[in-house]
Design an enzyme around this catalytic site. Structure first.
Site, short mmCIF file in Angstrom:
data_model
loop_
_atom_site.label_atom_id
_atom_site.label_comp_id
_atom_site.label_asym_id
_atom_site.label_seq_id
_atom_site.Cartn_x
_atom_site.Cartn_y
_atom_site.Cartn_z
N GLU A 1 0.82 -1.21 0.00
CA GLU A 1 0.00 0.00 0.00
C GLU A 1 0.85 1.27 0.00
O GLU A 1 0.48 2.26 -0.65
CB GLU A 1 -0.94 -0.02 1.20
CG GLU A 1 -2.12 -0.97 1.06
CD GLU A 1 -1.73 -2.43 1.22
OE1 GLU A 1 -2.49 -3.29 0.75
OE2 GLU A 1 -0.66 -2.70 1.83
N HIS B 1 -11.04 -6.34 7.76
CA HIS B 1 -11.74 -6.05 6.50
C HIS B 1 -13.00 -5.23 6.72
O HIS B 1 -13.88 -5.19 5.87
CB HIS B 1 -12.12 -7.35 5.77
CG HIS B 1 -10.96 -8.15 5.30
ND1 HIS B 1 -10.28 -9.02 6.12
CD2 HIS B 1 -10.36 -8.22 4.09
CE1 HIS B 1 -9.31 -9.59 5.45
NE2 HIS B 1 -9.33 -9.13 4.22
#
Length: 334
Positions: free
Chosen positions: A57, A126
């Site tokens: 990321e 998540h």
């Protein structure tokens, strides 16, 4: 269109209009994204404009900053908002400050897309709602749509904006809005308003809230999934509530909030993120500072809990009909 289809259409329209728009991220190319938001884009625009990245990321965000400084308009996807934290330094220290550090010589027209919030039993890795972290950062804009129509219009506007935008997509309503119950679609509002999405180009301006329901007794401020939950609750209870969908957290449409609270005299803030230091705290402070002499009761907040995100108890963690209903009844009695 549902929200996924609207988001896909927004990127398609933006890429067709501007060859500088580029999509990158994990699995966004051949696979079309874990939620299929980028499906078909690589086939249409090629591997140089829609390309997969390694699972890094910070690398995705760093590459996007360099692309933006070079003149491109990157649209990086962070596969889940829970994984955006390694990219914070690039987004906060580089993207958010590039225009200021260069005295306007460079801009950072980056739109970071990321699914956020619960709804898929994803647990702690998540399902997080980290919007409060980004609304704290000067130089970043934060957008959260609640309807397919807004998702497309806001995303196109974000891509065209010359400043970095964090575009959080509430995955619980990717395929259609539901309230606190699994098996019951939300109010009729969601079936015909917001799901009619034009095929071509249009924008929804950043920094402008939407009044989803007019009322005179209490103002409810919400965004994303919670807009639908709130609408279901007030319709079920028959409360004369004015429901404001913020749509953009920064820049915030404070004028619409002021006008509503000054009219109703009461305010409830609803969001899915944890309570402490959540964006609702900022909203409550602003309402108190600006509308104090119009308030008939203290500003109330209904939020997620200050606990790590529960996997098996996800639906209990969400602000739902019971907790929102209690807050509304309590504030209306004050």
């Amino acid at each position: 269109m549902n929200m996924i289809e609207a988001i896909n259409s927004a990127m398609d329209v933006a890429m067709e209009r501007d060859p500088m728009v580029t999509v990158l991220g994990e699995d966004v190319g051949y696979f079309g994204g874990v939620f299929r938001a980028t499906a078909g884009l690589q086939k249409k625009y090629g591997k140089t404009r829609v390309f997969d990245t390694p699972i890094t990321e910070c690398g995705i965000a760093g590459v996007a900053v360099g692309m933006a400084a070079y003149g491109l308009r990157p649209v990086p996807e962070i596969q889940f908002a829970d994984y955006i934290y390694p990219a914070l330094d690039q987004l906060v220290s580089e993207a958010a400050r590039l225009r200021y550090r260069s005295a306007g010589e460079f801009t950072a027209p980056i739109t970071v897309r990321s699914p956020f919030g619960g709804g898929i039993f994803g647990g702690q890795t998540h399902s997080q709602s980290p919007e409060g972290i980004f609304t704290h950062v000067s130089g970043l804009k934060t957008v959260i749509p609640s309807t397919p129509y807004d998702a497309k219009g806001l995303l196109i506007a974000a891509i065209e904006d010359n400043d970095p935008v964090i575009f959080f997509e509430p995955k619980r309503i990717y395929n259609g809005p539901f309230d606190g119950h699994y098996d019951r679609p939300i109010s009729p509002w969601s079936k015909h308003e917001g799901s009619e999405v034009p095929e071509g180009y249009y924008t929804v301006p950043l920094g402008k809230a939407a009044v989803r329901r007019e009322g005179g007794d209490v103002t409810i401020l919400a965004y994303g999934t919670m807009v639908h939950v709130v609408l279901g609750v007030v319709n079920d209870l028959g409360i004369d509530a004015e429901v404001i969908d913020l749509r953009t957290l920064l820049p915030l449409d404070i004028e619409t909030i002021d006008a509503s609270v000054m009219k109703t005299g009461r305010c409830v803030v609803v969001h899915e993120a944890t309570r402490t230091s959540g964006f609702g705290a900022e909203l409550a402070a602003l309402v108190q500072e600006r509308c104090f002499y119009h308030l008939e009761a203290p500003v109330a907040r209904v939020t997620g809990f200050d606990t790590p995100y529960p996997h098996s108890l996800e639906w209990a963690y969400f602000p739902g009909p019971v907790r929102i209903g209690k807050a509304l009844k309590r504030i209306l009695e004050d």
